[in-house]
Motif scaffolding. Structure first.
Motif, short mmCIF file in Angstrom:
data_model
loop_
_atom_site.label_atom_id
_atom_site.label_comp_id
_atom_site.label_asym_id
_atom_site.label_seq_id
_atom_site.Cartn_x
_atom_site.Cartn_y
_atom_site.Cartn_z
N THR A 180 98.34 63.38 36.54
CA THR A 180 99.23 63.90 35.50
C THR A 180 99.33 65.41 35.63
O THR A 180 98.35 66.07 35.97
CB THR A 180 98.70 63.51 34.10
OG1 THR A 180 99.66 63.87 33.11
CG2 THR A 180 97.38 64.19 33.76
N SER A 304 107.17 58.11 25.50
CA SER A 304 106.91 59.01 26.63
C SER A 304 107.61 60.34 26.48
O SER A 304 107.33 61.29 27.20
CB SER A 304 107.29 58.42 28.00
OG SER A 304 106.57 57.27 28.27
N ALA A 305 108.57 60.42 25.58
CA ALA A 305 109.26 61.67 25.27
C ALA A 305 109.93 61.46 23.92
O ALA A 305 110.07 60.31 23.47
CB ALA A 305 110.30 61.99 26.34
N ALA A 306 110.35 62.56 23.31
CA ALA A 306 110.98 62.46 21.99
C ALA A 306 112.27 61.65 22.08
O ALA A 306 113.12 61.90 22.95
CB ALA A 306 111.26 63.86 21.46
N GLU A 325 109.48 53.79 17.87
CA GLU A 325 109.02 54.95 18.66
C GLU A 325 107.52 55.13 18.46
O GLU A 325 107.01 55.00 17.35
CB GLU A 325 109.76 56.23 18.25
CG GLU A 325 109.36 57.38 19.17
CD GLU A 325 110.12 58.68 18.94
OE1 GLU A 325 110.89 58.77 17.98
OE2 GLU A 325 109.90 59.62 19.74
N ARG A 326 106.88 55.42 19.58
CA ARG A 326 105.42 55.67 19.53
C ARG A 326 105.10 56.87 20.38
O ARG A 326 105.93 57.34 21.17
CB ARG A 326 104.65 54.41 19.93
CG ARG A 326 104.75 53.85 21.35
CD ARG A 326 105.32 54.65 22.36
NE ARG A 326 105.29 54.36 23.73
CZ ARG A 326 104.97 55.27 24.67
NH1 ARG A 326 104.61 56.47 24.37
NH2 ARG A 326 105.05 54.96 25.93
N GLY A 328 102.16 58.76 22.97
CA GLY A 328 100.96 58.54 23.78
C GLY A 328 100.81 59.62 24.82
O GLY A 328 101.58 60.58 24.86
N MET A 329 99.83 59.46 25.66
CA MET A 329 99.54 60.44 26.70
C MET A 329 98.61 59.77 27.71
O MET A 329 97.76 58.95 27.33
CB MET A 329 98.86 61.64 26.05
CG MET A 329 98.76 62.86 26.92
SD MET A 329 98.11 64.23 25.91
CE MET A 329 98.23 65.56 27.11
N THR A 330 98.72 60.17 28.97
CA THR A 330 97.89 59.58 30.01
C THR A 330 96.41 59.65 29.61
O THR A 330 95.65 58.71 29.85
CB THR A 330 98.11 60.35 31.33
OG1 THR A 330 99.53 60.36 31.58
CG2 THR A 330 97.40 59.69 32.48
N VAL A 349 106.81 59.39 14.74
CA VAL A 349 106.09 58.50 15.68
C VAL A 349 105.04 57.65 14.96
O VAL A 349 104.20 57.03 15.59
CB VAL A 349 105.43 59.30 16.83
CG1 VAL A 349 106.48 59.86 17.76
CG2 VAL A 349 104.53 60.41 16.29
N ASP A 407 99.92 68.87 21.99
CA ASP A 407 101.14 68.57 21.24
C ASP A 407 100.97 69.01 19.80
O ASP A 407 99.91 68.84 19.20
CB ASP A 407 101.43 67.05 21.27
CG ASP A 407 101.84 66.59 22.65
OD1 ASP A 407 102.78 67.19 23.20
OD2 ASP A 407 101.22 65.66 23.18
N ARG A 421 105.29 71.28 22.04
CA ARG A 421 104.03 71.46 22.74
C ARG A 421 103.56 72.90 22.59
O ARG A 421 104.36 73.78 22.33
CB ARG A 421 104.21 71.14 24.23
CG ARG A 421 104.46 69.68 24.51
CD ARG A 421 104.28 69.41 25.98
NE ARG A 421 102.96 69.84 26.43
CZ ARG A 421 101.88 69.07 26.38
NH1 ARG A 421 101.95 67.86 25.93
NH2 ARG A 421 100.73 69.54 26.80
N LYS A 428 109.08 67.94 30.02
CA LYS A 428 109.20 66.48 30.00
C LYS A 428 110.63 66.12 30.37
O LYS A 428 111.57 66.41 29.63
CB LYS A 428 108.88 65.94 28.60
CG LYS A 428 107.47 65.42 28.48
CD LYS A 428 107.34 63.96 28.90
CE LYS A 428 105.91 63.55 29.13
NZ LYS A 428 105.73 62.11 29.33
N LYS A 433 106.09 63.96 32.99
CA LYS A 433 105.52 65.26 32.64
C LYS A 433 105.48 66.10 33.90
O LYS A 433 104.99 65.65 34.96
CB LYS A 433 104.12 65.09 32.08
CG LYS A 433 103.58 66.35 31.48
CD LYS A 433 102.10 66.21 31.31
CE LYS A 433 101.69 66.27 29.88
NZ LYS A 433 100.24 66.27 29.76
#
Ligand code: MLC
Ligand code: AMP
Length: 538
Positions: A180, A304-306, A325-326, A328-330, A349, A407, A421, A428, A433
């Motif tokens: 990432t 994964s993005a807005a 919509e949710r 997350g992050m690696t 979110v 974030d 961010r 993004k 990313k």
């Protein structure tokens, strides 16, 4: 197709987080990768549909055991050796990933669209001792293996070995490294254990009500979390069926919506945007068919993005679905989610997922009150353990056991909204990313570039678009197309600047530091101004 859905009980959290680790577990006997154990119990149900047709859970597990035997090559345990694999979306991807896990190795997925330098960086940074490739990628991977002195195995030979006893695995064993981008230039390896992966999966199984009756279409890349965990692993954990496309194609997706009995779809905002665009460009009769085809699905997820609210609204009109919509992050898996049942708030979110603790801190390290912005920090079993061989960066990423996401969000009545961010150097684009610094470092290797600054500029299609302000050496301007071609040989195509702008000097502050906000203004839509006219579009 297999017979009717199996009567297997599907309590989402039925499997304990700490699996049994009996020494000397034989092939075919209960094994410690919970995901694979659950797959074994699914028998002849269809696990995957890919270019080659259907594949059952039983076949997947048996082929993975043979792959493990090939990877072990006589050893008892890969003992966390890294195995990098370049395999397109489909059964061979899963067989390889599971084979690595069963043999005790760490899976390092490579990106099918990466040029050789990016592949080489990942292989060397992960220090992978074995490289696996699908025949489509044998050329680049066998050359890489030979140049770097690594063992190379083709997926066409991976399942040719008879099963052998497999090593016992503890849940704490490292299982995967995903690369990432960060604020420090080259991508970092995010390490997750079997326990972490299981926690990431089970949170979503519970929150989004996955069952063995689900059928999902997979259109995402398989070197990132969204495609690997949220879609593929959750589907296989649930005993559902995952239909895998090697590449996203809007026409094909709409056709599949209309011809298969899908229940779920998950994608990044740019993909929904493309599906909207395709619908809008179609004839009214076809539009009506496409709209009707969405009614069979029970849930559509975006992240994964807005997700821009206009896209959410347009998609609701077209499909009848309010996208869930949710966030997350690696490093954390999924952290926040709108509800499966109940109100999904546009532009928000949602609330923390099961097992995830979330807090918002201001710059002085104090938890903020409702309505005030703060950095999201996350704690829980789904959070990664370390950046691969970067102990200092790992240490800096945590605050007393809480992972600092970078974030910024605001919470009101338990519902979170992402505001942005804390670094301008993270871009993004299309859900990827991207590090502005990595692109700058690469561009500076161009003989005609004296100085450059890379920024992400807001864009309807991509969320953000990679743009570069460049001061040329001796005023030797390189056409955008040539610069893109040069950069694509070195970086993933989604990192290649889509627009460039020639400058005499980069905007700097009194300290001599480049002011990225000013750089972004060079690409503002105020076209027609003399500065903007110098900027090129592809
Ligand atoms: C492709 N292109 C992009 C791009 N993707 N440009 C900017 N940003 C991107 N993301 C460019 C290519 O370079 C190419 O340019 C042209 O678009 C067409 O390429 P393509 O490969 O045919 O594009 P396409 O397949 O249509 O890809 C678009 C996409 C893809 C949206 C399907 O970007 C994608 O799969 N994004 C998903 C990324 C993802 O899974 N992120 C999850 C990270 S995990 P040219 O010049 O060659 O024509 C995470 C955690 C979480 O974020 O919360 O989920
Ligand atoms: P990655 O490092 O590729 O896993 O990307 C994770 C980043 O994607 C997060 O840190 C956020 O910046 C961003 N992200 C993910 N989901 C959302 C969302 N729903 N809204 C806004 N940003 C998001």
């Amino acid at each position: 197709m297999s017979g009717p859905p199996s009567p297997l009980p599907h309590s989402p959290l039925a499997t304990p987080l700490e699996p049994v680790t009996a020494p000397g577990v034989a092939a075919g006997a209960p094994h410690a990768v919970a995901l694979i154990e659950r797959a074994r119990a699914q028998g002849n149900r269809v696990a995957l549909v890919d270019r080659e047709g259907e594949v059952t859970y039983r076949d997947l597990v048996q082929l993975a055991e043979r792959a493990a035997a090939t990877l072990l090559a006589g050893a008892a345990d890969l003992a966390e050796a890294r195995v990098a694999f370049l395999v397109p979306s489909g059964r061979h991807y899963v067989i390889t990933q599971w084979g690595i896990w069963l043999a005790g190795g760490i899976a390092v997925p490579l990106c099918v669209s990466h040029p050789r330098p990016e592949l080489e960086y990942t292989v060397t940074d992960a220090d992978a001792s074995i490289l696996v490739s699908h025949p489509e990628y044998h050329g680049v991977v066998s050359a890489l293996a030979s140049d770097l002195g690594r063992r190379w195995v083709g997926t066409d030979r991976l399942t040719a070995t008879s099963p052998v006893p497999l090593p016992p695995l503890a849940a704490s064993r490292r299982a995967m490294i995903l690369y990432t981008s960060g604020t420090t230039g080259k991508p970092k390896g995010v390490v997750t254990t079997h326990r972490t992966i299981q926690a990431q999966i089970t949170a979503l199984i519970e929150a989004w009500g996955w069952t063995e009756h689900d059928r999902i279409l997979h259109v995402l890349p398989l070197h990132h979390l969204h495609g690997i965990i949220n879609v593929l692993a959750c589907s296989l954990w649930a005993g559902a069926t995952c239909e895998m496309l090697p590449k996203f194609d809007p026409a094909q997706v709409w056709t599949i919506f209309g011809t298969r009995r899908l229940t779920l779809f998950m994608a990044v905002p740019s993909i929904y945007q493309r599906l909207v665009q395709f619908w809008e460009e179609s004839e009214p009769a076809r539009q009506a068919q496409m709209t009707a085809s969405c009614s069979a699905l029970r849930l559509m997820v975006c992240g994964s993005a807005a997700l821009p609210v206009p896209v959410l609204e347009r998609w609701r009109t077209i499909s009848g679905h309010t996208l869930l919509e949710r966030y997350g992050m690696t490093e954390i898996g999924m952290g926040l989610s709108n509800p499966l049942h109940g109100e999904r708030v546009p532009g928000a979110v949602g609330a923390p997922l099961p097992g995830v603790q979330v807090r918002l801190l201001d710059e002085s390290g104090r938890e903020v009150a409702d309505g005030e912005p703060g950095q999201i920090e996350v704690r829980g079993d789904a959070v990664f353990s370390e950046y691969w061989r970067r102990p200092e960066e790992t240490r800096r990423a945590f605050n007393d056991g809480w992972f600092q996401t970078g974030d910024i969000a605001v919470r009101s009545k338990g519902i979170y909204r992402i505001l942005g961010r804390n670094s301008v150097d993270i871009i993004k684009s299309g859900g990827y990313k991207i590090s502005a610094l990595e692109i700058e470092q690469t561009l500076l290797g161009h003989p005609d570039i004296a100085e450059c600054a890379v920024v992400g500029v807001a864009d309807m299609e991509w969320g953000e678009r990679v743009c570069a302000a460049i001061r040329w050496r001796n005023r030797t301007e390189v056409p955008l197309a040539d610069l893109r071609a040069w950069t694509k040989e070195r970086l993933a195509s989604y990192k290649v600047p889509g627009r460039i702008c020639t400058v005499d000097d980069l905007p700097r502050n009194a300290m001599g530091k480049v002011v990225k906000k000013e750089v972004s203004k060079l690409f503002a839509p105020a076209a027609g101004s003399p500065g903007a006219e110098q900027c090129g579009s592809p």
